[in-house]
Design an enzyme around this catalytic site. Structure first.
Site, PDB file in Angstrom:
ATOM      1  N   SER A  57       0.801  -1.234   0.000  1.00  0.00           N
ATOM      2  CA  SER A  57       0.000   0.000   0.000  1.00  0.00           C
ATOM      3  C   SER A  57       0.832   1.280   0.000  1.00  0.00           C
ATOM      4  O   SER A  57       0.268   2.365  -0.159  1.00  0.00           O
ATOM      5  CB  SER A  57      -0.943   0.009   1.205  1.00  0.00           C
ATOM      6  N   LYS A  60       0.312   3.528  -2.884  1.00  0.00           N
ATOM      7  CA  LYS A  60      -0.830   4.440  -2.930  1.00  0.00           C
ATOM      8  C   LYS A  60      -0.377   5.895  -2.937  1.00  0.00           C
ATOM      9  O   LYS A  60      -1.139   6.791  -3.336  1.00  0.00           O
ATOM     10  CB  LYS A  60      -1.753   4.185  -1.743  1.00  0.00           C
ATOM     11  N   SER A 117      -6.513   3.620   3.872  1.00  0.00           N
ATOM     12  CA  SER A 117      -5.787   2.776   2.920  1.00  0.00           C
ATOM     13  C   SER A 117      -6.751   2.022   2.015  1.00  0.00           C
ATOM     14  O   SER A 117      -6.571   0.841   1.725  1.00  0.00           O
ATOM     15  CB  SER A 117      -4.869   1.792   3.658  1.00  0.00           C
TER      16      SER A 117
END
Length: 397
Positions: A57, A60, A117
């Site tokens: 993540s 991101k 997230s």
């Protein structure tokens, strides 16, 4: 036949200014890591930092960057609504629990990505900006290259495991710095501790960054975890006039990630002090001038120079001044002529451009004639040595 007459022989001037002592290294448990002092541009630590790895993540951050750039360009506003496709709503893993047909705003999606997230939020952003997630992933890869992130590629917007989803720790630090410097008006979302869209998912409303509430200046950026990547964190902290960015990956648990991140922050701020070592306009050396109205020109920095000094080794620093010369007249005041390279063992070098302290005009006819005659005589006698370099003024810290 092409002919060349060399009247100048470039010579590299190098002057040792101070003795060098080692810095205090940090032995991280992370499999790969990178620590950057943003304020001075000094790399404090790197370990396997340029190896492309699954970023989970943490990738991101690139999705958020492209959304921030759309805001900066005026293509969207904070209140612009985005659609939610079946693909977005069906995303597993960490989500902000979007449903098909929802119309979250850009601000909702930023918080859904940064705080929660949300994989679903990433797909909604990707489809809203590029039409499809595949097209958006290509945009991510192209933009990464533009930013100098040479070890990054993307197969999706969320960090979901994918063969193309790769980033190095250095690239993640480059991206984090870019966000902090270029988008200060939006950076505060990274320190937001909780958010849940429309009251949904109360158990997934908390920011996963373990450092935000520790009182050590941490204010972002993004955690990441997959089975393949382990536990990682792109973090930043600010204490006083200094800011650091750090990236770690390959930790074995949330606790190990939290402990290691806190230890890195404490080390980065407590083992180094920032000190102004040179003042703007302060002469640090003189360079020889070829066929000028004077024989030398002073070299000065254009701005104050602040350096990180290891706290235990305050004199552990060395510097060299390099230029190709002698430097031919005429020379304009403020013209860049040389560079000072400051080295500290265990730290990245700092390169400081040096400029002409004053303008230097051409020599008069008589001097030019004399120099030319001396040069011809030297060549005839087989003496092809360049003029001797002039030693610099001492520099102290």
């Amino acid at each position: 036949m092409r002919m060349r007459l060399f009247l100048l022989i470039p010579s590299l001037f190098t002057a040792l200014l101070l003795a060098s002592l080692p810095a205090r290294a940090f032995d991280t448990r992370a499999s790969s890591a990178y620590v950057l002092d943003v304020t001075t541009g000094t790399v404090l630590m790197e370990k396997n930092a340029e190896v492309p790895l699954p970023p989970a993540s943490m990738s991101k951050l690139m999705t958020v960057t492209l959304l921030y750039e759309a805001l900066a360009d005026g293509r969207v506003t904070m209140s612009t609504p985005f659609g939610v496709s079946e693909r977005a709503a069906a995303m597993g893993g960490s989500t902000m629990f979007l449903n098909r047909g929802d119309r979250p705003t850009v601000e909702d999606l930023i918080q859904g990505i940064v705080v929660q997230s949300g994989n679903d939020a990433c797909v909604a952003v990707a489809e809203g900006l590029a039409g499809t997630e595949d097209s958006f992933a290509r945009m991510m890869s192209d933009r990464a290259r533009d930013l100098g992130m040479n070890n990054s590629s993307f197969g999706n917007s969320s960090g979901w495991p994918h063969p193309m989803q790769r980033m190095s720790m250095k690239d993640l630090a480059i991206l984090a710095r870019h966000i902090i410097v270029e988008f200060p008006d939006y950076y505060h979302y990274f320190s937001q501790t909780e958010y849940h869209y429309d009251g949904r998912a109360p158990d997934n409303r908390f920011n996963r960054n373990p450092l935000l509430d520790l009182g050590i200046g941490a204010d972002g950026l993004k955690t990441g975890h997959t089975q393949e990547a382990g536990y990682g964190l792109v973090g930043s902290a600010k204490q006083g006039d200094r800011r650091i960015v750090f990236v770690i990956s390959g930790m074995t648990s949330e606790k190990e990630r939290a402990d290691e991140a806190e230890a890195i922050v404490n080390w980065a701020f407590r083992q180094f002090t920032m000190k102004t070592t040179l003042k703007a306009g302060e002469r640090v050396a003189e360079a020889p001038v070829w066929l000028g109205s004077v024989d030398t020109v002073g070299l000065v920095p254009a701005q104050d120079v602040a350096l990180l000094i290891p706290a235990a080794d305050r004199e552990g620093i060395s510097a060299t001044i390099n230029w190709n010369g002698p430097i031919a007249a005429p020379i304009a005041q403020g013209q860049e002529l040389a560079e000072m390279v400051i080295s500290r063992e265990g730290l990245s070098d700092t390169v400081i451009p040096l400029f002409a302290e004053q303008g230097v005009g051409n020599a008069g006819f008589a001097k030019r004639l004399t120099v030319a005659a001396e040069r011809v005589l030297a060549l005839a006698l087989g003496n092809d040595a360049p003029p001797a370099a002039i030693q610099p003024d001492p520099v102290t810290n």
